[in-house]
Each structure stands twice: as structure tokens, then as C-alpha cells.
Design a protein around this motif. Structure first.
Motif, PDB file in Angstrom:
ATOM      1  N   GLY A  97     -37.124  -7.285  29.250  1.00 41.36           N
ATOM      2  CA  GLY A  97     -38.572  -7.578  29.236  1.00 41.36           C
ATOM      3  C   GLY A  97     -38.834  -9.165  29.028  1.00 41.36           C
ATOM      4  N   GLY A  98     -37.975  -9.869  29.390  1.00 39.42           N
ATOM      5  CA  GLY A  98     -37.898 -11.234  28.910  1.00 39.42           C
ATOM      6  C   GLY A  98     -39.219 -12.033  29.801  1.00 39.42           C
ATOM      7  N   ILE A  99     -39.262 -11.729  31.119  1.00 39.51           N
ATOM      8  CA  ILE A  99     -40.534 -12.362  31.829  1.00 39.51           C
ATOM      9  C   ILE A  99     -41.591 -11.696  31.644  1.00 39.51           C
ATOM     10  N   GLY A 100     -41.845 -10.417  31.151  1.00 42.02           N
ATOM     11  CA  GLY A 100     -43.049  -9.737  30.769  1.00 42.02           C
ATOM     12  C   GLY A 100     -43.539 -10.297  29.391  1.00 42.02           C
ATOM     13  N   LYS A 101     -42.487 -10.425  28.577  1.00 40.79           N
ATOM     14  CA  LYS A 101     -42.905 -11.012  27.199  1.00 40.79           C
ATOM     15  C   LYS A 101     -43.629 -12.481  27.283  1.00 40.79           C
ATOM     16  N   HIS A 102     -42.956 -13.146  28.252  1.00 43.98           N
ATOM     17  CA  HIS A 102     -43.563 -14.568  28.522  1.00 43.98           C
ATOM     18  C   HIS A 102     -44.937 -14.611  28.893  1.00 43.98           C
TER      19      HIS A 102
ATOM     20  N   THR B  81     -39.858  -0.659  32.837  1.00 44.67           N
ATOM     21  CA  THR B  81     -39.036   0.246  33.349  1.00 44.67           C
ATOM     22  C   THR B  81     -38.222   0.841  32.332  1.00 44.67           C
ATOM     23  N   ASN B  82     -37.726   0.490  31.236  1.00 42.64           N
ATOM     24  CA  ASN B  82     -37.104   0.824  30.145  1.00 42.64           C
ATOM     25  C   ASN B  82     -37.664   0.467  28.773  1.00 42.64           C
ATOM     26  N   ALA B  83     -37.248   0.997  27.710  1.00 44.61           N
ATOM     27  CA  ALA B  83     -37.926   0.871  26.356  1.00 44.61           C
ATOM     28  C   ALA B  83     -37.992  -0.279  25.792  1.00 44.61           C
ATOM     29  N   ALA B  84     -36.647  -1.142  26.198  1.00 51.26           N
ATOM     30  CA  ALA B  84     -36.532  -2.410  25.446  1.00 51.26           C
ATOM     31  C   ALA B  84     -37.485  -3.454  26.076  1.00 51.26           C
ATOM     32  N   ALA B  85     -37.743  -3.371  27.456  1.00 48.83           N
ATOM     33  CA  ALA B  85     -38.845  -4.043  28.079  1.00 48.83           C
ATOM     34  C   ALA B  85     -40.266  -3.963  27.565  1.00 48.83           C
ATOM     35  N   THR B  86     -40.703  -2.689  27.368  1.00 48.55           N
ATOM     36  CA  THR B  86     -41.958  -2.564  27.050  1.00 48.55           C
ATOM     37  C   THR B  86     -42.082  -2.905  25.534  1.00 48.55           C
ATOM     38  N   VAL B  87     -41.031  -2.730  24.457  1.00 50.11           N
ATOM     39  CA  VAL B  87     -41.230  -3.170  23.309  1.00 50.11           C
ATOM     40  C   VAL B  87     -41.150  -4.414  23.128  1.00 50.11           C
ATOM     41  N   ALA B  88     -40.615  -5.282  24.105  1.00 48.40           N
ATOM     42  CA  ALA B  88     -40.616  -6.719  24.090  1.00 48.40           C
ATOM     43  C   ALA B  88     -42.105  -7.215  24.432  1.00 48.40           C
ATOM     44  N   MET B  89     -42.871  -6.676  25.333  1.00 48.66           N
ATOM     45  CA  MET B  89     -44.097  -7.136  25.821  1.00 48.66           C
ATOM     46  C   MET B  89     -45.038  -6.611  24.539  1.00 48.66           C
ATOM     47  N   LEU B  90     -44.700  -5.342  23.908  1.00 52.26           N
ATOM     48  CA  LEU B  90     -45.596  -5.074  22.970  1.00 52.26           C
ATOM     49  C   LEU B  90     -45.498  -5.966  21.512  1.00 52.26           C
ATOM     50  N   LYS B  91     -44.346  -6.551  21.478  1.00 54.42           N
ATOM     51  CA  LYS B  91     -44.111  -7.583  20.300  1.00 54.42           C
ATOM     52  C   LYS B  91     -44.950  -8.823  20.682  1.00 54.42           C
ATOM     53  N   ALA B  92     -44.954  -9.099  21.757  1.00 54.66           N
ATOM     54  CA  ALA B  92     -45.622 -10.423  22.482  1.00 54.66           C
ATOM     55  C   ALA B  92     -47.255 -10.157  22.430  1.00 54.66           C
ATOM     56  N   GLY B  93     -47.791  -9.243  22.350  1.00 52.96           N
ATOM     57  CA  GLY B  93     -49.326  -8.953  21.974  1.00 52.96           C
ATOM     58  C   GLY B  93     -49.964  -7.917  22.942  1.00 52.96           C
ATOM     59  N   ALA B  94     -49.207  -7.188  23.687  1.00 55.30           N
ATOM     60  CA  ALA B  94     -49.737  -6.436  24.424  1.00 55.30           C
ATOM     61  C   ALA B  94     -50.502  -5.219  23.560  1.00 55.30           C
ATOM     62  N   ASN B  95     -51.628  -4.668  24.233  1.00 53.13           N
ATOM     63  CA  ASN B  95     -52.615  -3.668  23.529  1.00 53.13           C
ATOM     64  C   ASN B  95     -51.523  -2.385  23.323  1.00 53.13           C
ATOM     65  N   GLU B  96     -51.351  -2.067  24.464  1.00 54.97           N
ATOM     66  CA  GLU B  96     -50.687  -0.740  24.320  1.00 54.97           C
ATOM     67  C   GLU B  96     -49.405  -0.842  25.443  1.00 54.97           C
ATOM     68  N   GLY B  97     -48.424   0.124  25.311  1.00 54.65           N
ATOM     69  CA  GLY B  97     -47.213   0.088  26.060  1.00 54.65           C
ATOM     70  C   GLY B  97     -46.966   1.516  26.649  1.00 54.65           C
ATOM     71  N   ALA B  98     -46.083   1.732  27.825  1.00 55.52           N
ATOM     72  CA  ALA B  98     -45.669   2.580  28.346  1.00 55.52           C
ATOM     73  C   ALA B  98     -44.654   2.499  29.165  1.00 55.52           C
ATOM     74  N   THR B  99     -43.510   3.548  29.073  1.00 57.17           N
ATOM     75  CA  THR B  99     -42.271   3.164  29.669  1.00 57.17           C
ATOM     76  C   THR B  99     -41.937   4.215  30.740  1.00 57.17           C
ATOM     77  N   GLY B 100     -41.222   3.871  31.719  1.00 57.87           N
ATOM     78  CA  GLY B 100     -40.813   4.608  32.695  1.00 57.87           C
ATOM     79  C   GLY B 100     -41.536   4.817  34.068  1.00 57.87           C
ATOM     80  N   GLU B 101     -40.740   5.640  34.897  1.00 58.83           N
ATOM     81  CA  GLU B 101     -41.352   5.942  36.241  1.00 58.83           C
ATOM     82  C   GLU B 101     -42.814   6.545  36.188  1.00 58.83           C
ATOM     83  N   LYS B 102     -42.932   7.515  35.225  1.00 55.72           N
ATOM     84  CA  LYS B 102     -44.300   8.567  35.350  1.00 55.72           C
ATOM     85  C   LYS B 102     -45.277   7.520  34.702  1.00 55.72           C
ATOM     86  N   ALA B 103     -45.054   6.749  33.866  1.00 57.38           N
ATOM     87  CA  ALA B 103     -46.026   5.669  33.072  1.00 57.38           C
ATOM     88  C   ALA B 103     -46.401   4.769  34.116  1.00 57.38           C
ATOM     89  N   ILE B 104     -45.669   4.191  34.860  1.00 50.35           N
ATOM     90  CA  ILE B 104     -46.174   3.216  35.876  1.00 50.35           C
ATOM     91  C   ILE B 104     -46.842   3.903  37.073  1.00 50.35           C
TER      92      ILE B 104
END
Length: 143
Positions: A11-16, A36-59
């Protein structure tokens, strides 16, 4: 306006992207972290996203429900990100009516002719400038 930031792996690019969007856009702009995975979602949430969801169904569910989708160009390619981005995810993003403002990062083996290689921070700055123009221009499709 709702903006989806799509990323995988760590989630590094998404975080930035999320950090820059949060700093540059008005607070009423909602940022949705789609990992696409929980680690990426968590990184973006910590960076300031309002909400997050993970995985194929969420996307698949959220892609048509946002105004803008951001991430690397790889999010349009089946099996990108070492296979984390499924063909169904890529199709949902490509089929979404949302405006796609993407980074031309060449990790998926795709070269976009006419794009000058830039460091990631410069690319993210350019992405945020384009998104601000889109937001301020009343979400016009030709921006």
C-alpha cells in the motif's frame, strides 16, 4: 466528491497518494481506500482515508460508486501487483464510469509512449493537480 485510491501489496503508493490528497483537497472530499489486501487498506487508512475496504468484492462493489479512481496504471491490468489484482477487479475499475487519474508506473511491464519518466513524488504531485482541476471544474469529463 468521492475518490477511491486503489493499491495492493504494502500500500505504499496508495499511502503517498492519500497523504497528498488529504493535504491538498477540501475536507468534504471523501477518500475511500480500496486495497487488494488488508495491509494496503490499513496503510491508506492510516494516511487519512475516510473509509477502507479490502478485496475483490469491495473493489467490484465500490468502483462504480465513486467519482474518481486513482492508483497506478496497473490497476487496469489483470493479474498486476504479483497477481493480487484479479481480472474481475481490473474489469470493474475499467468499466466504472468514474474518472481514472492514474500514475504511469512501469512495474506491470507496460510502457506508455510519450510519458516522461519521473520520480514517484513528482508523479503524485501531478496526479493531485489533475484531481484538483477535476474537482474545481465541477467534475467535467473533458478535464
Amino acid at each position: 466528491m468521492r475518490v477511491a485510491v486503489v493499491d495492493g501489496q504494502g500500500g505504499g503508493i496508495g499511502k503517498h497518494i492519500t497523504v497528498k490528497l488529504r493535504a491538498e483537497l477540501p475536507p468534504e472530499v471523501e477518500i475511500l481506500a480500496l486495497g487488494t489486501n488488508a495491509a494496503a487498506t490499513v496503510a491508506m487508512l492510516k494516511a487519512g482515508a475516510n473509509e477502507g475496504a479490502t478485496g475483490e468484492k469491495a473493489i467490484i462493489y465500490n468502483a462504480p460508486r465513486v467519482d474518481v479512481i486513482t492508483g497506478s496504471v496497473a490497476i487496469l491490468m489483470a493479474n498486476a501487483m504479483l497477481g493480487e489484482l484479479t481480472p474481475a477487479m481490473a474489469a470493474a475499475i475499467a468499466d466504472s464510469p468514474a474518472r481514472k487519474i492514474l500514475l504511469p508506473i512501469n512495474k506491470a511491464g507496460v510502457e506508455i509512449v510519450g510519458v516522461v519518466p519521473e520520480p514517484l513524488p513528482h508523479l503524485i504531485d501531478a496526479l493531485v493537480r489533475r484531481l484538483k482541476i477535476f474537482y474545481e471544474g465541477g467534475n467535467r469529463k473533458n478535464v
